[in-house]
Design a protein around this motif. Structure first.
Motif, short mmCIF file in Angstrom:
data_model
loop_
_atom_site.label_atom_id
_atom_site.label_comp_id
_atom_site.label_asym_id
_atom_site.label_seq_id
_atom_site.Cartn_x
_atom_site.Cartn_y
_atom_site.Cartn_z
N GLY A 121 1.13 3.83 -3.17
CA GLY A 121 0.77 5.23 -2.98
C GLY A 121 1.84 6.19 -3.44
O GLY A 121 1.59 7.37 -3.66
N GLU A 150 -3.85 4.74 1.86
CA GLU A 150 -4.35 5.28 0.60
C GLU A 150 -4.96 6.67 0.81
O GLU A 150 -4.73 7.59 0.01
N ALA A 210 0.84 -1.20 0.00
CA ALA A 210 0.00 0.00 0.00
C ALA A 210 0.87 1.25 0.00
O ALA A 210 0.58 2.24 -0.69
N ARG A 256 -3.82 10.30 -0.83
CA ARG A 256 -4.81 11.10 -1.55
C ARG A 256 -4.86 12.52 -0.98
O ARG A 256 -4.94 13.50 -1.73
N PRO A 280 -4.19 -0.35 5.13
CA PRO A 280 -4.03 0.07 3.74
C PRO A 280 -5.01 1.16 3.31
O PRO A 280 -4.67 2.01 2.50
#
Length: 224
Positions: free
Chosen positions: A27, A209, A23, A213, A205
């Protein structure tokens, strides 16, 4: 508006599982950290860290995080894990940092605890010795962990750090506050651990994420 700022480095620290590591890499983490400190819920054995770092090889820099480690432990970590950088998160003095850098020939990140502006002066004896600084919040009273406590400090204090100083901003970062942290401090790099966990030492995870973002959303707002 154009800018010559280099891309923000992002370190996800305290990784212990394949899922969390993937993850972080998916990312866009520039650095992945593995902690070698038995009191930490993020503690990992060198053999496991070595296995995980192979998945990161060529994708992100692997960082071995230690707290006042002796040469025997560092020898084992370097031999088994083969980190790209060593992070010293204890009370290591400049002479010790010099010794470690000479012994292993690896870049050194030195962590400092910050509560007031005067705490930032502690970095000066380390200039020219370590390759990067890391600014974390001072641990809460009673905590046995020098970092990863989920608490932050006044980011505006970093305006006093001399221009061109290379450092990670750490301490209490998460998806909800990273935009403000980047706006106030404009750090060259950020480091997160507990802010992407569902429980102490358990990386999530979904939270990883969400953090990436939020970082990207913040960058868009700053560029607008």
């Amino acid at each position: 508006m154009t800018t010559d700022r280099k891309p923000l480095d992002i370190k996800i620290c305290g990784l212990k599982t394949d899922v969390a590591l993937e993850a972080a890499l998916a990312g866009g983490a520039s650095h992945v950290g593995f902690i070698f400190f038995p009191k930490s819920p993020r503690n990992v054995e060198p053999e496991e860290a070595g296995r995980l770092r192979e998945a990161a090889r060529g994708r992100a820099h692997a960082v071995a995080v230690t707290v006042d480690a002796d040469n025997a432990l560092l020898d084992r970590i370097v031999a088994v894990m083969a980190p790209d950088l060593l992070q010293l998160h204890g009370s290591e003095m400049p002479a010790r940092a010099t010794e470690i850098k000479a012994r292993y020939g690896l870049p050194i990140v030195k962590a400092f605890s910050v509560r007031t502006a005067s705490d930032l002066a502690a970095i000066e004896p380390y200039r020219g010795i370590v390759d990067r600084f890391l600014f974390d919040a001072k641990p809460p009273k009673g905590s046995e962990l020098p970092g990863g406590n989920g608490v932050s400090f006044d980011w505006s204090l970093l305006s006093a750090v001399p221009r061109g100083t290379d450092y990670f901003l750490s301490g209490g970062l998460n998806a909800a506050n990273i935009g403000e942290a980047l706006r106030v401090a404009a750090p060259p790099a950020i480091d997160i651990s507990s802010g992407v966990e569902s429980a102490p030492g358990v990386k999530d995870p979904v939270l990883i994420e969400a953090f990436f973002r939020a970082v990207k959303d913040s960058a868009k707002h700053r560029a607008a």
